[in-house]
Design a protein around this motif. Structure first.
Motif, PDB file in Angstrom:
ATOM      1  N   GLY A  75     -73.303  73.155  32.619  1.00  0.00           N
ATOM      2  CA  GLY A  75     -73.570  74.000  31.472  1.00  0.00           C
ATOM      3  C   GLY A  75     -73.697  75.474  31.751  1.00  0.00           C
ATOM      4  O   GLY A  75     -74.273  76.202  30.946  1.00  0.00           O
ATOM      5  N   LYS A  76     -73.173  75.936  32.881  1.00  0.00           N
ATOM      6  CA  LYS A  76     -73.245  77.358  33.202  1.00  0.00           C
ATOM      7  C   LYS A  76     -71.850  77.929  33.407  1.00  0.00           C
ATOM      8  O   LYS A  76     -70.961  77.258  33.909  1.00  0.00           O
ATOM      9  CB  LYS A  76     -74.077  77.583  34.470  1.00  0.00           C
ATOM     10  CG  LYS A  76     -75.550  77.272  34.323  1.00  0.00           C
ATOM     11  CD  LYS A  76     -76.304  77.655  35.588  1.00  0.00           C
ATOM     12  CE  LYS A  76     -77.795  77.398  35.447  1.00  0.00           C
ATOM     13  NZ  LYS A  76     -78.530  77.795  36.683  1.00  0.00           N
ATOM     14  N   ARG A  77     -71.684  79.193  32.994  1.00  0.00           N
ATOM     15  CA  ARG A  77     -70.393  79.848  33.154  1.00  0.00           C
ATOM     16  C   ARG A  77     -70.084  80.112  34.629  1.00  0.00           C
ATOM     17  O   ARG A  77     -68.954  79.970  35.083  1.00  0.00           O
ATOM     18  CB  ARG A  77     -70.376  81.171  32.373  1.00  0.00           C
ATOM     19  CG  ARG A  77     -69.050  81.918  32.482  1.00  0.00           C
ATOM     20  CD  ARG A  77     -69.061  83.165  31.613  1.00  0.00           C
ATOM     21  NE  ARG A  77     -67.846  83.933  31.786  1.00  0.00           N
ATOM     22  CZ  ARG A  77     -66.698  83.687  31.177  1.00  0.00           C
ATOM     23  NH1 ARG A  77     -66.622  82.666  30.334  1.00  0.00           N
ATOM     24  NH2 ARG A  77     -65.635  84.430  31.384  1.00  0.00           N
ATOM     25  N   SER A  78     -71.095  80.493  35.388  1.00  0.00           N
ATOM     26  CA  SER A  78     -70.931  80.742  36.821  1.00  0.00           C
ATOM     27  C   SER A  78     -71.963  79.913  37.575  1.00  0.00           C
ATOM     28  O   SER A  78     -72.976  80.437  38.060  1.00  0.00           O
ATOM     29  CB  SER A  78     -71.104  82.230  37.135  1.00  0.00           C
ATOM     30  OG  SER A  78     -70.158  83.009  36.445  1.00  0.00           O
ATOM     31  N   PRO A  79     -71.738  78.611  37.681  1.00  0.00           N
ATOM     32  CA  PRO A  79     -72.765  77.731  38.259  1.00  0.00           C
ATOM     33  C   PRO A  79     -72.848  77.850  39.783  1.00  0.00           C
ATOM     34  O   PRO A  79     -71.883  78.183  40.462  1.00  0.00           O
ATOM     35  CB  PRO A  79     -72.258  76.333  37.876  1.00  0.00           C
ATOM     36  CG  PRO A  79     -70.765  76.489  37.826  1.00  0.00           C
ATOM     37  CD  PRO A  79     -70.536  77.874  37.281  1.00  0.00           C
ATOM     38  N   GLU A  80     -74.037  77.589  40.291  1.00  0.00           N
ATOM     39  CA  GLU A  80     -74.185  77.430  41.727  1.00  0.00           C
ATOM     40  C   GLU A  80     -73.785  75.997  42.066  1.00  0.00           C
ATOM     41  O   GLU A  80     -74.088  75.067  41.322  1.00  0.00           O
ATOM     42  CB  GLU A  80     -75.635  77.683  42.148  1.00  0.00           C
ATOM     43  CG  GLU A  80     -76.071  79.132  42.010  1.00  0.00           C
ATOM     44  CD  GLU A  80     -77.468  79.354  42.556  1.00  0.00           C
ATOM     45  OE1 GLU A  80     -78.108  78.355  42.974  1.00  0.00           O
ATOM     46  OE2 GLU A  80     -77.913  80.505  42.562  1.00  0.00           O
ATOM     47  N   VAL A  81     -73.091  75.827  43.188  1.00  0.00           N
ATOM     48  CA  VAL A  81     -72.627  74.506  43.595  1.00  0.00           C
ATOM     49  C   VAL A  81     -73.331  74.110  44.884  1.00  0.00           C
ATOM     50  O   VAL A  81     -73.257  74.821  45.881  1.00  0.00           O
ATOM     51  CB  VAL A  81     -71.103  74.493  43.813  1.00  0.00           C
ATOM     52  CG1 VAL A  81     -70.639  73.082  44.192  1.00  0.00           C
ATOM     53  CG2 VAL A  81     -70.377  74.972  42.560  1.00  0.00           C
ATOM     54  N   LYS A  82     -74.027  72.976  44.850  1.00  0.00           N
ATOM     55  CA  LYS A  82     -74.683  72.472  46.049  1.00  0.00           C
ATOM     56  C   LYS A  82     -73.669  71.694  46.890  1.00  0.00           C
ATOM     57  O   LYS A  82     -72.948  70.840  46.370  1.00  0.00           O
ATOM     58  CB  LYS A  82     -75.855  71.561  45.671  1.00  0.00           C
ATOM     59  CG  LYS A  82     -76.977  72.286  44.946  1.00  0.00           C
ATOM     60  CD  LYS A  82     -78.117  71.319  44.627  1.00  0.00           C
ATOM     61  CE  LYS A  82     -79.261  72.022  43.901  1.00  0.00           C
ATOM     62  NZ  LYS A  82     -80.363  71.084  43.576  1.00  0.00           N
ATOM     63  N   LEU A  83     -73.626  71.989  48.185  1.00  0.00           N
ATOM     64  CA  LEU A  83     -72.658  71.367  49.080  1.00  0.00           C
ATOM     65  C   LEU A  83     -73.365  70.681  50.233  1.00  0.00           C
ATOM     66  O   LEU A  83     -74.332  71.212  50.774  1.00  0.00           O
ATOM     67  CB  LEU A  83     -71.692  72.421  49.634  1.00  0.00           C
ATOM     68  CG  LEU A  83     -70.921  73.264  48.619  1.00  0.00           C
ATOM     69  CD1 LEU A  83     -70.233  74.430  49.325  1.00  0.00           C
ATOM     70  CD2 LEU A  83     -69.900  72.413  47.883  1.00  0.00           C
ATOM     71  N   GLN A  84     -72.867  69.512  50.623  1.00  0.00           N
ATOM     72  CA  GLN A  84     -73.426  68.792  51.771  1.00  0.00           C
ATOM     73  C   GLN A  84     -72.365  68.641  52.861  1.00  0.00           C
ATOM     74  O   GLN A  84     -71.259  68.191  52.588  1.00  0.00           O
ATOM     75  CB  GLN A  84     -73.926  67.401  51.351  1.00  0.00           C
ATOM     76  CG  GLN A  84     -75.102  67.423  50.387  1.00  0.00           C
ATOM     77  CD  GLN A  84     -75.568  66.024  50.027  1.00  0.00           C
ATOM     78  OE1 GLN A  84     -75.193  65.045  50.668  1.00  0.00           O
ATOM     79  NE2 GLN A  84     -76.405  65.928  48.989  1.00  0.00           N
ATOM     80  N   ASN A  85     -72.737  69.003  54.098  1.00  0.00           N
ATOM     81  CA  ASN A  85     -71.860  68.869  55.265  1.00  0.00           C
ATOM     82  C   ASN A  85     -70.517  69.565  55.025  1.00  0.00           C
ATOM     83  O   ASN A  85     -69.473  68.934  54.944  1.00  0.00           O
ATOM     84  CB  ASN A  85     -71.635  67.389  55.598  1.00  0.00           C
ATOM     85  CG  ASN A  85     -70.951  67.210  56.950  1.00  0.00           C
ATOM     86  OD1 ASN A  85     -70.959  68.107  57.795  1.00  0.00           O
ATOM     87  ND2 ASN A  85     -70.342  66.047  57.142  1.00  0.00           N
ATOM     88  N   VAL A  86     -70.570  70.876  54.947  1.00  0.00           N
ATOM     89  CA  VAL A  86     -69.402  71.684  54.572  1.00  0.00           C
ATOM     90  C   VAL A  86     -68.491  71.957  55.771  1.00  0.00           C
ATOM     91  O   VAL A  86     -68.955  72.256  56.866  1.00  0.00           O
ATOM     92  CB  VAL A  86     -69.856  73.032  53.973  1.00  0.00           C
ATOM     93  CG1 VAL A  86     -68.660  73.880  53.596  1.00  0.00           C
ATOM     94  CG2 VAL A  86     -70.748  72.783  52.779  1.00  0.00           C
ATOM     95  N   GLN A  87     -67.200  71.844  55.531  1.00  0.00           N
ATOM     96  CA  GLN A  87     -66.189  72.239  56.508  1.00  0.00           C
ATOM     97  C   GLN A  87     -65.094  73.026  55.784  1.00  0.00           C
ATOM     98  O   GLN A  87     -64.595  72.584  54.747  1.00  0.00           O
ATOM     99  CB  GLN A  87     -65.553  71.020  57.184  1.00  0.00           C
ATOM    100  CG  GLN A  87     -66.422  70.375  58.252  1.00  0.00           C
ATOM    101  CD  GLN A  87     -66.535  71.261  59.484  1.00  0.00           C
ATOM    102  OE1 GLN A  87     -65.533  71.671  60.061  1.00  0.00           O
ATOM    103  NE2 GLN A  87     -67.767  71.560  59.892  1.00  0.00           N
ATOM    104  N   ILE A  88     -64.752  74.202  56.324  1.00  0.00           N
ATOM    105  CA  ILE A  88     -63.632  74.975  55.783  1.00  0.00           C
ATOM    106  C   ILE A  88     -62.387  74.578  56.564  1.00  0.00           C
ATOM    107  O   ILE A  88     -62.270  74.858  57.758  1.00  0.00           O
ATOM    108  CB  ILE A  88     -63.890  76.487  55.897  1.00  0.00           C
ATOM    109  CG1 ILE A  88     -65.055  76.881  54.982  1.00  0.00           C
ATOM    110  CG2 ILE A  88     -62.642  77.283  55.530  1.00  0.00           C
ATOM    111  CD1 ILE A  88     -65.427  78.355  55.025  1.00  0.00           C
ATOM    112  N   VAL A  89     -61.456  73.876  55.914  1.00  0.00           N
ATOM    113  CA  VAL A  89     -60.284  73.354  56.613  1.00  0.00           C
ATOM    114  C   VAL A  89     -59.035  74.201  56.403  1.00  0.00           C
ATOM    115  O   VAL A  89     -58.039  74.030  57.106  1.00  0.00           O
ATOM    116  CB  VAL A  89     -59.995  71.889  56.186  1.00  0.00           C
ATOM    117  CG1 VAL A  89     -61.137  70.973  56.596  1.00  0.00           C
ATOM    118  CG2 VAL A  89     -59.753  71.799  54.683  1.00  0.00           C
ATOM    119  N   ASN A  90     -59.079  75.092  55.440  1.00  0.00           N
ATOM    120  CA  ASN A  90     -57.966  76.009  55.226  1.00  0.00           C
ATOM    121  C   ASN A  90     -58.539  77.309  54.674  1.00  0.00           C
ATOM    122  O   ASN A  90     -59.365  77.290  53.765  1.00  0.00           O
ATOM    123  CB  ASN A  90     -56.946  75.417  54.244  1.00  0.00           C
ATOM    124  CG  ASN A  90     -55.704  76.279  54.137  1.00  0.00           C
ATOM    125  OD1 ASN A  90     -55.593  77.112  53.248  1.00  0.00           O
ATOM    126  ND2 ASN A  90     -54.775  76.096  55.053  1.00  0.00           N
ATOM    127  N   GLY A  91     -58.100  78.432  55.238  1.00  0.00           N
ATOM    128  CA  GLY A  91     -58.638  79.712  54.819  1.00  0.00           C
ATOM    129  C   GLY A  91     -59.642  80.268  55.811  1.00  0.00           C
ATOM    130  O   GLY A  91     -60.469  81.115  55.466  1.00  0.00           O
TER     131      GLY A  91
END
Length: 265
Positions: free
Chosen positions: A84-100
């Motif tokens: 319900g938010k225009r710019s929501p915060e996103v909670k992430l678990q065990n993050v990996q950046i695989v591209n970029g």
């Protein structure tokens, strides 16, 4: 789906991305662990393409960054966007950046530039978040997303289970096995061994194909990959092959010097 995949696509600010990749113990440094499943390490801010990314992020054209960049792909075990938010915060678990990875590192570097802070605030990046806790699926996503960019076969094999096992075996020997290019560049060269150099040496002296190894070593991570990295391969075999070729190269250098100086042995 049968792989329990979920995806979320959004736009993130350059500063938010820089914060995401910063180390919690030292905010002035990047957390390298977040790029563990990326097939490439950061190729330095002096790299021609990377320096251009930083330059754009700090220029008056920073607001066009979103249109000129391919964005970043994240894999995580679970994500939860606030509803319900225009710019929501996103909670992430065990993050990996695989591209970029290059983009992320460059924006981290750009974020430290105080003189162009106002321009940097206009940077937006396309972000794709994929949820999956399955290791094989994560590897497939890392491979396929990078297959769409200029990247060589060696990079695509960097996260193979065998390459990780070899890295661990070399570590037990006190040697840093670079399955990724320049992976351990902070360590002295004498305790590092490059995966391509080692496998080229093994192709020559372990498998008896010196001509192929010399003229077309790129095949090691291409059509000859399964032949070189066969079930019998080991860290010892790779290390001995590389040490042998190093000794031969040293001897050749001495001979060339003697010939140049008209020294008769």
């Amino acid at each position: 789906s049968d792989q329990n995949l979920k995806a979320y696509i959004c736009t993130i600010t350059g500063q938010s991305l820089a914060d995401l990749v910063s180390s919690t113990s030292d905010p002035d440094k990047v957390d390298d662990q977040i790029f563990d499943q990326n097939v490439r390490v950061f190729l330095k801010k002096t790299n021609r393409i990377n320096s251009k990314i930083i330059e754009t992020a700090l220029s008056e054209s920073a607001h066009t960054f979103w249109y000129r960049n391919n964005g970043v792909t994240i894999i995580c075990d679970k994500f939860e966007p606030a509803p319900g938010k225009r710019s929501p915060e996103v909670k992430l678990q065990n993050v990996q950046i695989v591209n970029g990875g290059q983009t992320s590192n460059c924006l981290f570097e750009a974020s430290k530039n105080e003189s162009n802070k106002e321009n940097f605030e206009d940077v937006l990046v396309l972000l794709r978040i994929i949820e999956s806790a399955l290791e094989d699926v994560r590897y497939q996503i890392a491979e396929s997303t990078n297959s769409q960019t200029p990247i060589n076969a060696r990079d695509l094999r960097a996260n193979d289970r065998l390459q990780r096992q070899l890295e661990e075996a070399f570590a037990d020997m006190g040697v840093f096995y670079e399955r990724k290019r320049l992976q351990f560049q902070e360590h002295p060269i004498n305790v590092r061994i490059d995966a391509l150099d080692a496998s080229q040496a093994y192709l020559s002296y372990g498998l008896g194909l010196p001509e192929v190894a010399k003229k077309d070593r790129g095949r090691v991570f291409g059509d000859l990959y399964d032949e070189v990295f066969n079930p019998e391969i080991s860290a010892d075999k790779l290390l001995y092959s590389k040490q042998l070729i190093d000794l031969i190269d040293e001897r050749k250098a001495v001979i060339r010097t003697n010939i140049k100086n008209d020294v008769i042995l």
